[in-house]
Motif scaffolding. Structure first.
Motif, PDB file in Angstrom:
ATOM      1  N   LEU A 117       0.806  -1.208   0.000  1.00  0.00           N
ATOM      2  CA  LEU A 117       0.000   0.000   0.000  1.00  0.00           C
ATOM      3  C   LEU A 117       0.850   1.273   0.000  1.00  0.00           C
ATOM      4  O   LEU A 117       0.365   2.336  -0.378  1.00  0.00           O
ATOM      5  CB  LEU A 117      -0.936  -0.004   1.211  1.00  0.00           C
ATOM      6  N   LEU A 118       2.100   1.160   0.393  1.00  0.00           N
ATOM      7  CA  LEU A 118       2.983   2.327   0.393  1.00  0.00           C
ATOM      8  C   LEU A 118       3.502   2.644  -1.004  1.00  0.00           C
ATOM      9  O   LEU A 118       3.599   3.800  -1.394  1.00  0.00           O
ATOM     10  CB  LEU A 118       4.167   2.092   1.344  1.00  0.00           C
ATOM     11  N   THR A 119       3.810   1.603  -1.776  1.00  0.00           N
ATOM     12  CA  THR A 119       4.413   1.801  -3.100  1.00  0.00           C
ATOM     13  C   THR A 119       3.438   1.555  -4.244  1.00  0.00           C
ATOM     14  O   THR A 119       3.676   2.009  -5.360  1.00  0.00           O
ATOM     15  CB  THR A 119       5.615   0.864  -3.283  1.00  0.00           C
ATOM     16  N   GLY A 120       2.363   0.812  -3.983  1.00  0.00           N
ATOM     17  CA  GLY A 120       1.427   0.472  -5.045  1.00  0.00           C
ATOM     18  C   GLY A 120       1.844  -0.739  -5.858  1.00  0.00           C
ATOM     19  O   GLY A 120       1.098  -1.208  -6.706  1.00  0.00           O
ATOM     20  N   LYS A 121       3.042  -1.266  -5.587  1.00  0.00           N
ATOM     21  CA  LYS A 121       3.530  -2.432  -6.320  1.00  0.00           C
ATOM     22  C   LYS A 121       3.056  -3.717  -5.647  1.00  0.00           C
ATOM     23  O   LYS A 121       2.765  -3.721  -4.457  1.00  0.00           O
ATOM     24  CB  LYS A 121       5.063  -2.422  -6.387  1.00  0.00           C
ATOM     25  N   VAL A 122       2.970  -4.796  -6.448  1.00  0.00           N
ATOM     26  CA  VAL A 122       2.643  -6.091  -5.854  1.00  0.00           C
ATOM     27  C   VAL A 122       3.941  -6.807  -5.525  1.00  0.00           C
ATOM     28  O   VAL A 122       4.908  -6.763  -6.288  1.00  0.00           O
ATOM     29  CB  VAL A 122       1.777  -6.954  -6.799  1.00  0.00           C
ATOM     30  N   VAL A 123       3.957  -7.458  -4.373  1.00  0.00           N
ATOM     31  CA  VAL A 123       5.181  -8.112  -3.912  1.00  0.00           C
ATOM     32  C   VAL A 123       4.836  -9.485  -3.339  1.00  0.00           C
ATOM     33  O   VAL A 123       3.729  -9.709  -2.838  1.00  0.00           O
ATOM     34  CB  VAL A 123       5.898  -7.272  -2.826  1.00  0.00           C
ATOM     35  N   LEU A 124       5.796 -10.389  -3.429  1.00  0.00           N
ATOM     36  CA  LEU A 124       5.652 -11.693  -2.776  1.00  0.00           C
ATOM     37  C   LEU A 124       6.031 -11.534  -1.312  1.00  0.00           C
ATOM     38  O   LEU A 124       7.107 -11.036  -0.992  1.00  0.00           O
ATOM     39  CB  LEU A 124       6.564 -12.724  -3.444  1.00  0.00           C
ATOM     40  N   GLY A 125       5.132 -11.940  -0.448  1.00  0.00           N
ATOM     41  CA  GLY A 125       5.399 -11.829   0.977  1.00  0.00           C
ATOM     42  C   GLY A 125       4.856 -13.023   1.722  1.00  0.00           C
ATOM     43  O   GLY A 125       4.393 -13.994   1.106  1.00  0.00           O
ATOM     44  N   PRO A 126       4.894 -12.976   3.033  1.00  0.00           N
ATOM     45  CA  PRO A 126       4.382 -14.103   3.821  1.00  0.00           C
ATOM     46  C   PRO A 126       2.871 -14.223   3.677  1.00  0.00           C
ATOM     47  O   PRO A 126       2.192 -13.281   3.266  1.00  0.00           O
ATOM     48  CB  PRO A 126       4.777 -13.729   5.255  1.00  0.00           C
ATOM     49  N   THR A 127       2.351 -15.389   4.002  1.00  0.00           N
ATOM     50  CA  THR A 127       0.908 -15.598   3.985  1.00  0.00           C
ATOM     51  C   THR A 127       0.255 -14.771   5.085  1.00  0.00           C
ATOM     52  O   THR A 127       0.937 -14.180   5.923  1.00  0.00           O
ATOM     53  CB  THR A 127       0.574 -17.081   4.174  1.00  0.00           C
ATOM     54  N   LYS A 128      -1.073 -14.745   5.084  1.00  0.00           N
ATOM     55  CA  LYS A 128      -1.807 -13.832   5.957  1.00  0.00           C
ATOM     56  C   LYS A 128      -1.500 -14.041   7.429  1.00  0.00           C
ATOM     57  O   LYS A 128      -1.320 -13.086   8.185  1.00  0.00           O
ATOM     58  CB  LYS A 128      -3.313 -13.976   5.701  1.00  0.00           C
ATOM     59  N   THR A 129      -1.457 -15.292   7.877  1.00  0.00           N
ATOM     60  CA  THR A 129      -1.137 -15.591   9.269  1.00  0.00           C
ATOM     61  C   THR A 129      -0.178 -16.773   9.318  1.00  0.00           C
ATOM     62  O   THR A 129       0.026 -17.463   8.306  1.00  0.00           O
ATOM     63  CB  THR A 129      -2.398 -15.961  10.076  1.00  0.00           C
TER      64      THR A 129
END
Length: 378
Positions: free
Chosen positions: A236-248
């Motif tokens: 939400l800061l950059t507007g780019k999509v990134v691969l990150g950890p799952t929700k929980t």
């Protein structure tokens, strides 16, 4: 670099990282936060300000006179959460909540906030059209900030404990997609290159980001397994999509693949090879340019499929809710449904996803027998 009081942390510039390293020690454990950028006088000040915020949040700054101002404390609390690993998008929302607090409550000291003050604030947010979900998140953020303040002796009590939320309608939780609707949806989707993605959403109850974040190392077609260990999400800061950890933490899981899913993914892999989009370590569902698919683009495809299938509007996330509901209905085991869907909390799966249909009610009442059978009748 400004002089730093002893025991309130340190700042040093790391040339190897091109970043400032802010270090503090809390209960014998060292915590570090990095501020990227060249070494300049302005960045020196920013790094020292960050050190002071962390020192305040962890109770290292001596309390002189009255408690700290509310906004100073909320900012310090947020920076402490950053060092503790809170996610970028969550921190982004916290900055929005602080702006709302500043707009309505100003910047009194922590001890000047009362339950009545907070309740007026929550009513103000409701009057401006904020949803129950947002107001609840604002309340939880404030509660956590005051819990930290009590823990580190910045105030004596938590006024949020006594503050009640106004009565607000619950947000729309979506609907169950009927079997007939799902059959029409999949029939129309079969002609789209992303059909296997929609199939996985429906058959395994995956989240949208989990499907879009799948890479080929996550898929074992020989064993017939799929590993969920990351998600594609917008920053939400950059507007780019990134691969990150799952929700929980409970979202990471290994799921067996139905045989038809194995065949679909094999065919999909061959199509990617033909189009020059396959890479053994790449995304399972890349865009036509080989880049990650933005979540909103997948949603647009979904809405187009619904329209062509003649199915009333539904959220893409309703495929997940439908999956959870049907697993519970078929097995009578909500714990199994929560595990398959990657819910650490059974309560969340039941509260937000499990649906009760009219047919469920009819079947239950038909089986209900209160009166004993008349004598002499079988």
């Amino acid at each position: 670099m400004p002089r730093r009081p002893k025991g309130e942390g340190s700042v040093r510039y790391r040339k190897d990282l091109r970043a400032y390293e802010i270090r503090i020690t809390v209960a014998g454990v060292r915590k570090s936060l990095y501020l990227k950028g060249p070494k300049t006088r302005e960045n020196d000040k920013r790094a020292d300000l960050l050190r002071r915020k962390l020192a305040l949040a962890y109770g290292l700054t001596p309390l002189e006179g009255s408690p700290p101002p509310l906004l100073d404390w909320l900012e310090a609390h947020t920076e402490a959460l950053r060092t503790e690993g809170r996610r970028h998008n969550t921190l982004y929302h916290y900055t929005r909540y602080i702006a709302l607090v500043q707009e309505h409550l100003g910047n009194p000291t922590l001890d000047r906030i009362t339950p009545e003050t907070l309740e007026a604030f929550f009513r103000h947010l409701a009057g401006r059209g904020y949803s129950r979900s947002v107001i609840t998140h604002v309340r939880n953020f404030l509660h956590g900030a005051y819990e930290r303040a009590v823990r580190y002796g910045r105030t004596t009590h938590n006024p949020v404990d006594l503050a009640q939320l106004p009565k607000l309608p619950s947000r729309e939780t979506g609907r169950e997609i009927t079997e007939e609707e799902l059959a029409r949806i999949l029939e129309v989707a079969r002609g789209h290159r992303l059909f296997p993605a929609f199939y996985l959403l429906a058959a395994l109850g995956l989240r949208r980001g989990e499907v879009l974040g799948l890479t080929w190392p996550d898929v074992d077609l020989e064993k017939g397994e799929i590993h969920i260990r990351q998600a594609l999400v917008p920053n939400l800061l950059t507007g780019k999509v990134v691969l990150g950890p799952t929700k929980t933490s409970g979202s990471n899981r290994t799921l067996p693949l139905p045989q038809e899913a194995v065949e679909l993914l094999r065919q999909h892999r061959e199509h990617l090879r033909e189009d020059g989009l396959y890479h053994p370590h790449g995304l399972v569902f890349p865009s036509l340019n080989g880049t990650p698919i933005r979540p909103e683009n997948l949603r647009r495809v979904w809405l187009d499929i619904l329209k062509k299938a003649g199915v009333p509007r539904a959220r893409l996330h309703d495929l997940r809710g439908t999956f959870i509901t049907r697993i519970i209905r078929q097995t009578g085991n909500p714990k199994l449904a929560a595990a398959l869907a990657g819910h650490k909390s059974l309560q969340t799966a039941l509260q937000h996803y499990a649906r009760v249909s009219q047919e469920d009610l009819k079947a239950t009442l038909r089986s209900l027998k209160l009166l004993p059978k008349p004598e002499g009748k079988e």
